[in-house]
Write an enzyme that holds these catalytic residues in place. Structure first.
Site, PDB file in Angstrom:
ATOM      1  N   CYS A   1       0.784  -0.964  -0.154  1.00 24.67           N
ATOM      2  CA  CYS A   1      -0.022  -0.238   0.038  1.00 24.67           C
ATOM      3  C   CYS A   1       0.800   1.261   0.088  1.00 24.67           C
ATOM      4  O   CYS A   1       1.215   1.714   1.109  1.00 24.67           O
ATOM      5  CB  CYS A   1      -0.792  -0.081   1.373  1.00 24.67           C
ATOM      6  SG  CYS A   1      -2.138   1.512   1.429  1.00 24.67           S
ATOM      7  N   LEU A   2       1.270   1.431  -1.074  1.00 23.80           N
ATOM      8  CA  LEU A   2       2.349   2.822  -1.216  1.00 23.80           C
ATOM      9  C   LEU A   2       2.220   3.465  -2.609  1.00 23.80           C
ATOM     10  O   LEU A   2       1.979   2.686  -3.358  1.00 23.80           O
ATOM     11  CB  LEU A   2       3.836   2.395  -0.771  1.00 23.80           C
ATOM     12  CG  LEU A   2       4.675   1.600  -1.765  1.00 23.80           C
ATOM     13  CD1 LEU A   2       6.102   2.082  -1.231  1.00 23.80           C
ATOM     14  CD2 LEU A   2       4.398   0.290  -1.766  1.00 23.80           C
TER      15      LEU A   2
END
Ligand SMILES: [Zn+2]
Ligand SMILES: [Zn+2]
Ligand SMILES: [Zn+2]
Ligand SMILES: [Zn+2]
Lengths: 507, 152
Positions: free
Chosen positions: B89-90
């Site tokens: 999640c980046l």
């Protein structure tokens, strides 16, 4: 119980307080016409009270408009652009003006208002166009681009903006759909592309960002409430004050963290306590059960009112629901149901004994915290039932409606005091033992005993209750005065930073 | 949905026509909303010699929402959750940073780039990130051991 994240979610970060050029909103004395809701300052403010105002949604809109117009006249830019600039600068008006005076082009560019911004927003049909988002290349396709020139079909542009507004709740910082382009989508584009109900939502969200960007403003967290509370207390002061406010909708909450009234417990302790309760919920679950056994005859007893003075139906033994000790002791000076007796050091030599002792200590406080929470609900239920019975009684006895209002007043005070008591236990859990602790515990004990007495009055048969008006009113006033004393004493020591806690409140 | 499919097919064709280094793609079924991905650990990285299986899932309202990428092969990495999900999640995988003009290829290249150089400042596994920053040798030792154990 709310999660950790939720709890502090709209807490503003500290760095926003660096430039301290905020006044109480920009709603100052000369803007009195927008402040009809200002609470009159009470003549003698208590140590636990803070100054605040309540603004309506319209007042918040008007306050924004005033600042937009002011900046517009200073910078000589159209209102819409000033609105974008102010939002971009998080409503730090002076910083915006200063920066704009220094480097106007840079400021405009950064806020997405670079050269050619003024041109009207229009849809265009272009020959040989293919939309990079949906890969559609039909002839006659309507397309749109802002001044940055990143052009997509109108459908894709609209869908992008709609999903930002609807799914992400974004408004003031929606960027061009092109990767790497930070041009802000302004309201002209919104007006052109999105349907009116989503446009309406967009305006609402813009209004919200104003409140979110201003450290002195906070939305009332009550569901569907549209009032905003204006208070000067900053996060850096929360170790010495619990800024409790009451919205015009009557909801009482903490301005510091947004959680429901948690006086006298400071925000940080509330946060830690809720986290702990969540982590330890399994261990603690068994105690919130609604039935217990009589300590004398072991028959099962169910609690149905908020009062903790229990009488076993079978053997008539009177005991305290919380500590299970005989009730007689609670009426005398050696009532110590609220106090946790630390075991002597020798008893807690090994690690296992230590962790058991620490669990026992936690359960002592949790049990009482949870019990007041639960009792408040039971008290309320009992009041609702009582009120019904009273209404029946009224019609048969000819008592007027106004004469039973003391019951409602008593019930309200009871619930508020249980709320306070509940948080005194979280407070006490983090308290290090010293002379001040005893004063706190005495105050807690006095309030608790007063509350239990008032609570027990509600369990009277209805016909007797009708004659107990005087007693009920006296008890209510007394309970209220005990609450004020407790809050006052606690807040004073907190303001002087003289409480010793097991955690650092300034972290 | 039909709109998404058109765009996804276009991207698939583009990637097939010009396959990126160290990455293979394989849509799982005809509707193309789930792809099996294989990424080889870059030669110069600590993940060298490993082959990592990933799953790419495209939302029905793609490309208005970002793809979801997860490691199916266990990996010791600050930006990948150390559980059976292997979530990431980046960057552009986050919906506030994703733009509809971003491409699947960019997502895949970002994933491979993270094998080359993890991003400890945007970590999901904070303890691994701490170790990466403060005790690189220990980090590399575990990461390499995991490559041997899970990614061969
Ligand atoms: Zn399109
Ligand atoms: Zn652009
Ligand atoms: Zn309210
Ligand atoms: Zn608070």
């Amino acid at each position: 119980m709310s999660s950790d994240d939720e709890f502090m979610s709209d807490q503003l970060s500290d760095d926003q307080y660096e430039d301290d050029d905020y006044s109480l909103g920009e709603l100052e004395e000369d803007d009195d016409r927008y402040l009809d809701d200002v609470k009159d300052e009470k003549p003698s403010k208590k140590a636990y009270e803070v100054d605040y105002k309540v603004h309506s949604d319209e007042q918040i809109r008007a306050a924004q408009q005033i600042q937009i117009e002011e900046v517009s006249s200073i910078l000589g830019l159209p209102g819409e652009q000033c609105a974008i600039l102010l939002r971009f600068f998080k409503w730090q008006k002076d910083r915006l003006i200063e920066k704009y005076m220094d480097t106007p082009d840079e400021v405009l560019e950064d806020a997405g208002l670079g050269p050619g911004y003024e041109a009207p927003a229009v849809l265009e049909k272009l020959k040989g166009f293919s939309c990079e988002i949906c890969c559609d290349d039909e002839r006659g396709l309507e397309t749109y681009a802002m001044k940055c020139g990143h052009r997509y079909c109108a459908d894709c542009y609209r869908q992008y903006i709609e999903s930002k507004i609807k799914d992400e709740g974004e408004a003031s910082r929606i960027e061009c759909p092109s990767e790497g382009c930070s041009r802000i989508v302004g309201s002209k584009t919104i007006d052109l592309l999105v349907p009116s109900e989503i446009n309406h939502r967009y305006r609402e969200l813009l209004n919200r960002t104003y409140v979110d960007d201003k450290p002195n403003l906070r939305w009332c967290p009550a569901p569907n409430c549209e009032y905003v509370v204006d208070c000067a207390i900053r996060p850096t002061q929360l170790h010495s004050i619990v800024p409790t406010v009451q919205c015009s909708c009557s909801h009482q909450f903490c301005f510091g963290c947004g959680y429901a009234d948690h006086l006298p417990c400071p925000c940080l302790l509330v946060k830690k306590w809720l986290k702990k309760c969540e982590d330890d919920s399994e261990t603690a679950n068994w105690i919130s059960a609604n039935t217990k056994e009589c300590p004398k005859c072991v028959s099962t007893i169910e609690k149905n009112g908020g009062c903790n003075h229990m009488t076993c139906r079978k053997c008539k033994h009177e005991f305290c629901w919380v500590c299970m000790g005989p009730w007689q002791e609670h009426g005398t000076s050696w009532y110590n149901c609220n106090r946790f007796e630390e075991k002597s050091g020798s008893e807690a030599r090994d690690q296992q004994a230590k962790s058991r002792a620490s669990l026992e200590r936690y359960l002592h406080y949790y049990n009482r915290y949870d019990n007041h929470d639960h009792s408040a609900k039971l008290d309320k239920d009992l009041y609702v039932k009582t009120e019904k019975k009273m209404t029946t009684l009224q019609s048969s006895s000819g008592l007027s409606w106004i004469e039973v209002q003391y019951l409602e007043a008593a019930s309200k005070v009871l619930q508020q005091c249980r709320q306070t008591l509940k948080w005194t236990y979280a407070f006490a859990f983090y308290l290090e033992r010293n002379n001040l602790t005893y004063i706190f515990e005495d105050n807690q004990k006095d309030l608790e005993m007063a509350v239990e007495t008032l609570s027990s009055l509600f369990e009277m048969p209805t016909d007797q209750l009708a004659n107990a008006k005087k007693e009920m009113m006296d008890r209510t006033a007394y309970v209220n005065s005990r609450r004020i004393i407790l809050l006052e004493d606690t807040a004073k020591v907190l303001a002087e930073e003289n409480w010793k806690f097991t955690v650092d409140l300034k972290q | 949905m039909a709109q998404a499919a058109k765009r996804i097919t276009r991207e698939y064709t583009e990637i097939e026509a010009n396959p990126p280094q160290g990455i293979t793609i394989q849509p799982i079924d005809e509707d193309m909303f789930k792809w099996n991905i294989e990424i080889t650990g870059p030669k110069e990285s600590i993940y060298a010699g490993g082959t990592f299986k990933l799953l790419l899932t495209l939302p029905t309202n793609y490309p208005f929402k970002p793809p979801v990428l997860s490691f199916q092969t266990k990996i010791y990495h600050p930006n990948v959750t150390n559980d059976d999900k292997g979530s990431m999640c980046l960057g552009i995988l986050r919906s506030d940073q994703w733009k509809p003009s971003c491409k699947i290829l960019a997502v895949l290249e970002m994933a491979r780039g993270l094998l080359m150089e993890p991003n400890p400042d945007d970590a999901v596994e904070t303890s691994i990130a701490e170790q990466y920053k403060n005790d690189k040798a220990a980090f590399e030792k575990t990461a390499k051991a995991w490559v041997k154990q899970y990614a061969k």
